[in-house]
Design a protein around this motif. Structure first.
Motif, PDB file in Angstrom:
ATOM      1  N   PHE A 197       7.380 -52.050 -22.666  1.00  0.00           N
ATOM      2  CA  PHE A 197       7.671 -51.173 -23.787  1.00  0.00           C
ATOM      3  C   PHE A 197       7.003 -49.827 -23.547  1.00  0.00           C
ATOM      4  N   ALA A 198       7.572 -48.798 -24.174  1.00  0.00           N
ATOM      5  CA  ALA A 198       6.908 -47.494 -24.201  1.00  0.00           C
ATOM      6  C   ALA A 198       6.487 -47.224 -25.634  1.00  0.00           C
ATOM      7  N   LEU A 199       5.177 -47.108 -25.840  1.00  0.00           N
ATOM      8  CA  LEU A 199       4.674 -46.695 -27.150  1.00  0.00           C
ATOM      9  C   LEU A 199       4.754 -45.182 -27.215  1.00  0.00           C
ATOM     10  N   ARG A 200       5.274 -44.654 -28.310  1.00  0.00           N
ATOM     11  CA  ARG A 200       5.387 -43.204 -28.470  1.00  0.00           C
ATOM     12  C   ARG A 200       4.712 -42.830 -29.774  1.00  0.00           C
ATOM     13  N   SER A 201       3.703 -42.012 -29.678  1.00  0.00           N
ATOM     14  CA  SER A 201       2.961 -41.612 -30.876  1.00  0.00           C
ATOM     15  C   SER A 201       3.080 -40.113 -31.075  1.00  0.00           C
ATOM     16  N   GLN A 202       3.528 -39.740 -32.258  1.00  0.00           N
ATOM     17  CA  GLN A 202       3.600 -38.311 -32.587  1.00  0.00           C
ATOM     18  C   GLN A 202       2.492 -37.987 -33.574  1.00  0.00           C
ATOM     19  N   GLY A 203       1.618 -37.088 -33.155  1.00  0.00           N
ATOM     20  CA  GLY A 203       0.561 -36.619 -34.041  1.00  0.00           C
ATOM     21  C   GLY A 203       0.981 -35.311 -34.675  1.00  0.00           C
ATOM     22  N   THR A 204       0.688 -35.155 -35.936  1.00  0.00           N
ATOM     23  CA  THR A 204       1.057 -33.940 -36.654  1.00  0.00           C
ATOM     24  C   THR A 204      -0.180 -33.350 -37.311  1.00  0.00           C
ATOM     25  N   ALA A 205      -0.460 -32.086 -37.002  1.00  0.00           N
ATOM     26  CA  ALA A 205      -1.602 -31.413 -37.625  1.00  0.00           C
ATOM     27  C   ALA A 205      -1.234 -30.998 -39.043  1.00  0.00           C
ATOM     28  N   ALA A 206      -2.238 -30.579 -39.790  1.00  0.00           N
ATOM     29  CA  ALA A 206      -2.004 -30.227 -41.192  1.00  0.00           C
ATOM     30  C   ALA A 206      -0.987 -29.104 -41.338  1.00  0.00           C
ATOM     31  N   ASN A 207      -0.890 -28.232 -40.343  1.00  0.00           N
ATOM     32  CA  ASN A 207       0.059 -27.114 -40.437  1.00  0.00           C
ATOM     33  C   ASN A 207       1.429 -27.468 -39.876  1.00  0.00           C
ATOM     34  N   GLY A 208       1.634 -28.726 -39.515  1.00  0.00           N
ATOM     35  CA  GLY A 208       2.951 -29.170 -39.069  1.00  0.00           C
ATOM     36  C   GLY A 208       3.142 -29.181 -37.570  1.00  0.00           C
ATOM     37  N   GLN A 209       2.173 -28.668 -36.821  1.00  0.00           N
ATOM     38  CA  GLN A 209       2.312 -28.676 -35.364  1.00  0.00           C
ATOM     39  C   GLN A 209       2.225 -30.108 -34.842  1.00  0.00           C
ATOM     40  N   THR A 210       3.049 -30.424 -33.858  1.00  0.00           N
ATOM     41  CA  THR A 210       3.092 -31.805 -33.376  1.00  0.00           C
ATOM     42  C   THR A 210       2.787 -31.897 -31.879  1.00  0.00           C
ATOM     43  N   GLN A 211       2.277 -33.040 -31.497  1.00  0.00           N
ATOM     44  CA  GLN A 211       2.064 -33.384 -30.092  1.00  0.00           C
ATOM     45  C   GLN A 211       2.461 -34.851 -29.920  1.00  0.00           C
ATOM     46  N   VAL A 212       2.910 -35.188 -28.734  1.00  0.00           N
ATOM     47  CA  VAL A 212       3.364 -36.559 -28.494  1.00  0.00           C
ATOM     48  C   VAL A 212       2.611 -37.146 -27.307  1.00  0.00           C
ATOM     49  N   ALA A 213       2.096 -38.330 -27.487  1.00  0.00           N
ATOM     50  CA  ALA A 213       1.458 -39.060 -26.385  1.00  0.00           C
ATOM     51  C   ALA A 213       2.144 -40.422 -26.264  1.00  0.00           C
TER      52      ALA A 213
END
Lengths: 279, 382
Positions: free
Chosen positions: B114-130
């Motif tokens: 499986f590939a786990l995909r996590s999207q983090g979102t900062a308070a201002n809406g900016q996102t990063q994916v690991a």
């Protein structure tokens, strides 16, 4: 009839003219001084922003390249205080189909955003020969050619010819991840009497990644310092033990901050914990 | 009398000085320069804030990966390659948040990837994916029969060991509808140490099988006994006795959900529609354990010492006994049993092999939690 007293009775004398010119000169001098000062302020502030931008570019380019490295698996091939050569990754894919023709072929689709796998090098996940996860490993392969294709479920894919898998294609399961990579170097160099970070990561001739960086100080260590530490935080020279890379970089401004002075020197310290280097 | 003073004659009105225009010009210049400086500073602040937010979003994505791994679940219907589902989502301190899901990559011939995909979102809406590549370890084939032992097996009384695949009555149709391959009744390292007397029976395909390969006998493939024990939901002290005085049984939280914090809640094997029917705890007895009650439990039972059973106790799931399995009366175990040695010499003890029970138990315990792929599991999608 009304007479205008000044116009008619008195002319503008030399004294008044001199006073007027003197006042004008004083005011203009003050204005020009203020303008020059403001322009200097603007230039310095603009230079500060550019210098910070240089550091940001450095961080934005270099950090993502370093994060996925696993030195214990051979991803770092050279490292010293101002240069590093490593296996930089160019996309992650997974195998949706495979076949053995003249050479082994795998059809892959992207996990990282749709870019075609490059005809270069890749690491293909192999189940090994036993039904256990313990002997699984990443097999290094050469991709000799790539063509656009579709996966069995009709999604966009690319077929890569990988002769390196001719003898072991059976060990690569459908769904196996594939990491495309290339060997790339980042190093410090001079150009037009200034220091720059250059890289061959984009292929072809080296390109400037970031700069100008600050010139060396008397100790020769102020431009860029790469320090490699192991899992215990100790500095290590053994490539396979690298767990974290601590980077200290200084960028140089172009505008002297004072008359006859030197440009500003902004510093940034980064600590990049290599995510695949284990705990 | 006419006043000839300039103050009164209006003669100064017509004089044009340069004080006001120059002041206005200077103010305009100051304003322009000031606004330019402010705009630049603002731009710089924005850029800096974006960089900070990017960092926060990155760490939120990393936190999401950890949460996804910790709260791993694998709903039904994800056997199809390419299927994606959400594992967890939540808020983090400081206004950031994460959302983590998984995608099935392979058909699971050896182990499911499986590939786990996590999207983090900062308070201002900016996102990063690991992302993290994981695989569940192979759990099939761990039980070659209803009972596996390294040493002796003694059957007496009306003991029954049955390797024919069996679906518990209350589970039939609810979880499993088709039988799987039948297994051996008893698998031993040395069949000369088998003894059966009285009305005891053993059946299976074959009824008795010798298998001298006892390497990793108490392990679950890639997961060792110790690793499983370390993930225990329930830890029992040496000498623990579970009898009718023990408040063993399914228990619920105030909101009606299954109370998994209750160490005497060993699931609800007899009632498939109830909230605790999917609760399969890993139960780790750190020494001897005695089950002496007409009660039921399910999960994965790990016993460091001897296991004594009687009183009609029923257990649904794999049972691993590092010491001896000893019948002191009647009991029923569904799934499979591994023990150093076995003495079913008393009462109506029954061991039924059940692929359905094993699969459900193993897929619901943390034993089914995936492992990260070797060497390079982490990657970042830009």
């Amino acid at each position: 009839m009304t007479q205008h007293p000044l116009r008619d009775d008195r002319g503008v004398g030399l004294v008044e003219t001199l006073i007027a010119f003197t006042l004008l000169a004083v005011v203009l001098t003050a204005m020009v001084g203020v303008l020059i000062q403001q322009q200097r302020f603007y230039l310095i502030a603009s230079d500060a922003a550019n210098t910070m931008g240089t550091l940001r570019r450095f961080e934005e380019v270099v950090t993502p390249e370093l994060l996925p490295l696993n030195p214990a698996a051979g991803d770092v091939v050279y490292a010293d205080a101002d240069s590093v050569k490593a296996r930089v990754f160019r996309g992650v894919y997974w195998v949706c189909d495979k076949r053995m023709l003249a050479d082994a072929e795998i059809t892959v689709r992207s996990l990282t955003g749709g870019r075609a796998i490059a005809a270069d090098s890749a690491l293909v996940y192999s189940n090994g020969t036993r039904a256990t996860i313990a002997d699984d490993h990443w097999k290094r392969v050469e991709v000799t050619s790539v063509s656009s294709d579709v996966c069995p479920d009709s999604s966009q894919g690319w077929t890569a010819v990988v002769p390196s898998l001719n003898a072991s294609l059976a060990e690569v399961p459908l769904g196996a991840p594939v990491r495309a990579y290339q060997m790339a170097s980042y190093w410090l160099t001079t150009q037009n009497d200034s220091w720059y970070m250059k890289s061959d990561a984009l292929g072809g001739s080296p390109t400037v990644v970031s700069g100008p960086l600050a010139p060396e100080d008397s100790t020769g260590s102020s431009i860029l310092s790469l320090r490699y530490t192991d899992r215990f935080g100790k500095t290590t020279a053994t490539l396979t033990e690298i767990h974290k890379i601590e980077i200290d970089v200084s960028a140089l401004g172009m505008v002297p901050t004072t008359r006859g002075g030197v440009p500003m020197n902004k510093n940034r310290a980064l600590a990049v914990k290599l995510r695949n280097a284990g705990q | 009398m006419k006043n000839s003073s300039p103050l009164f004659c209006g003669c100064l009105k017509s004089q044009s000085g340069f004080g006001l225009p120059s002041t206005i010009i200077m103010i305009v210049i100051f304003v322009i320069v000031g606004v330019a400086g402010l705009a630049m500073a603002r731009q710089e602040l924005r850029t800096q804030a974006r960089a900070t937010s990017r960092e926060i979003a990155f760490y939120a994505a990393e936190a999401g990966l950890a949460k996804g791994f910790q709260n791993w679940n694998r709903p039904g219907g994800v056997e199809v390659v390419g299927t994606s589902w959400t594992i967890d989502q939540g808020a983090l301190p400081g206004g950031s948040s994460y959302r983590v899901g998984a995608t099935r990559l392979d058909a699971g011939a050896v182990h499911a990837m499986f590939a786990l995909r996590s999207q983090g979102t900062a308070a201002n809406g900016q996102t990063q994916v690991a992302n993290l590549l994981v695989a569940t370890v192979p759990l099939d084939g761990l039980f070659k029969g209803a009972l596996q032992t390294k040493d002796s097996v003694d059957l007496a009384g009306t003991a029954r060991v049955n390797g024919f695949d069996h679906i518990p009555t209350s589970w039939n149709g609810a979880y499993c509808s088709a039988l799987d391959d039948h297994k051996a009744g008893i698998v031993m390292a040395d069949t000369s140490m088998f003894e059966e007397v009285g009305a005891a029976t053993h059946d299976g395909v074959p009824p008795l099988l010798e298998d001298t390969d006892t390497a990793g006998f108490f392990d679950f493939g890639d997961i060792t006994f110790a690793e499983l024990a370390a993930q225990a939901d329930v830890t029992l002290p040496p000498g623990q006795i579970v009898d009718n005085g023990t408040n063993l049984g399914p228990s619920l939280n105030g909101d009606g959900t299954c109370d998994t914090s209750d160490q005497w809640n060993w699931g609800d094997p007899l009632n498939p529609s109830q909230p605790c029917s999917n609760w399969f705890p890993i139960i780790h007895a750190t020494g001897d354990l005695s089950l002496q009650a007409n009660l039921q439990g399910q999960g994965l039972l790990l016993v460091e010492g001897d296991l004594r059973a009687a009183g009609g106790f029923e257990f649904y799931g794999p049972v691993i006994v590092k010491g001896s399995l000893i019948a002191e009366g009647g009991f029923k175990f569904f799934g499979g049993v591994k023990a150093q040695e076995t003495d079913l010499g008393a009462g109506n003890s029954v061991l039924f092999y059940s692929n359905c029970v094993l699969q459900r138990a193993l897929s619901h315990t943390s034993a089914s939690r995936p492992r990260v792929l070797s060497e390079r599991p982490w990657f970042q999608a830009r």
